[in-house]
Scaffold this active site. Structure first.
Site: not given
Ligand SMILES: *Cc1c(COP(=O)(O)O)cnc(C)c1O
Length: 359
Positions: A35, A130, A255
């Site tokens: 993702k 969630r 800055y």
């Molecule tokens: C992003 C995600 C993961 C992976 O999490 P990491 O901490 O990056 O390994 C696993 N399961 C779901 C549902 C996620 O959204």
């Protein structure tokens, strides 16, 4: 020649890290999380290095379709499922697995007149609050889904809020909630572990693990570094020096006059800034590599430029390579100085940064 600010993706690091997941969870299939543009690495860029994964999980259906069209034959999972009925039709057309986490998504399935089988990952909310059905809602959800002849439940899944903290009461409670839910359909395979769970809790590996950050070489744990876990950085973020000069004691740099030279000293300017995704709130003292030597960021990060203290690298000159994170500088260390986690730094590299792949 164009600006040299770039990220380089290292497919062999991805392959190595995937192998590490296999070592941690030898009996599970691996749903590689890609993702957010594969945590900033580029969705298509990572599939070479991760070609041995058993599936790829992401959010955007357009990306999923692109991946399928590029020839990926393994499972592709939509992590938030369908946002509308059209998504379901596309998921069917491109053979995508979908998460089902709410009643509306069950309705889409009920209303579909397709006879092709769709694989769903039924998401349970065990306490993270969630996405997912609660223990109370799940029996009805299961019943409704099991009535649909062309829907196959691939997995019961849940996500933990604190798998990165062994011994946390929240984790124990979520696991107990999940075990209760699993009793409703003990025949179903399960998927519970992200990177932290893969490393910390072998007992939750289940049929499918869902690693994200560890594939990219970031540590999911606050007290153990990626190198201690034998994970290799898949992204190197680098640029070059575009100016080198000497300042006098008392001169301020950048800055807000945020940094003042304590003595006469060489300063280097590198062409990278928050416009590229290098966090603006990094403090003076943040480690940066010039010619592979450790130097410090000084003053404020600008949109397009940063200043470096070159006292530790007196021979540095125009055009010399500057590494913000990568092979010899852990993104986790930089993230922690920015008050965040590597996930955010990796995924917020901006579009103007050149993307290349090591061969
Ligand atoms: C992003 C995600 C993961 C992976 O999490 P990491 O901490 O990056 O390994 C696993 N399961 C779901 C549902 C996620 O959204």
């Amino acid at each position: 020649m164009s600006r040299s600010t770039k990220i380089e993706i290292n497919p062999s690091a991805l392959t190595h890290n995937l192998q590490r997941v296999r070592e941690f969870a030898p009996n599970s299939k691996i749903m590689a999380m890609i993702k957010a543009n594969a945590y900033g690495h580029g969705t298509l860029a990572v599939t070479t290095g991760l070609s041995d994964a058993d599936g790829f999980g992401l959010i955007n259906i357009d990306k999923a379709i692109e991946l399928r069209k590029s020839g990926i034959a393994v499972k592709i999972l939509l992590l938030q499922g369908c946002f509308n009925a059209a998504d379901l039709n596309a998921a069917l057309e491109y053979d995508l697995d979908i998460v089902v986490h709410n009643h509306q998504q069950i309705k889409y399935l009920q209303q579909s007149n397709s006879t092709s089988t769709i694989n769903i990952w039924l998401k349970c909310n065990t306490g993270m609050n969630r996405l997912g059905f609660s223990a109370k809602e799940l029996p009805q959800a299961l019943e409704q889904i099991q009535k649909l002849p062309s829907v196959k439940i691939e997995c019961l899944m849940t996500h933990f809020a604190s798998a990165n903290t062994p011994g946390s009461a929240g984790f124990t409670k979520q696991l107990a909630n999940f075990q209760k839910i699993h009793k409703l359909a003990p025949e179903l395979p399960i998927s519970l572990a992200s990177s932290a769970g893969i490393i910390n809790f072998p007992e939750i590996h289940g049929a499918w693990v869902r690693p994200g950050i560890m594939l990219y070489g970031g540590s999911p744990l606050s007290d153990t570094s990626a190198s201690e876990l034998n994970l290799l950085p898949a992204m190197q973020f680098s640029t070059e020096l575009i100016s080198v000069y000497n300042c006098s004691a008392g001169d301020s740099v950048g800055y807000n006059e945020a940094w003042t030279c304590p003595e006469a000293m060489p300063i280097g300017l590198a062409t990278v800034g928050y416009g590229d995704g290098y966090p603006r709130h990094l403090p003076s003292g943040t480690p940066v590599l010039v010619n592979n030597k450790l130097v410090s960021l000084i003053g404020m990060v600008s949109m397009d430029i940063i200043a470096l203290d070159l006292r530790g690298c007196a021979d540095a000159k125009l055009g010399d390579p500057v590494v913000l994170w990568g092979d010899n500088l852990a993104v986790d260390a930089v993230a922690s100085l920015a008050g965040t986690i590597s996930y955010e730094l990796l995924s917020q590299i901006t579009a103007r940064v050149t993307r290349t792949q090591r061969t």
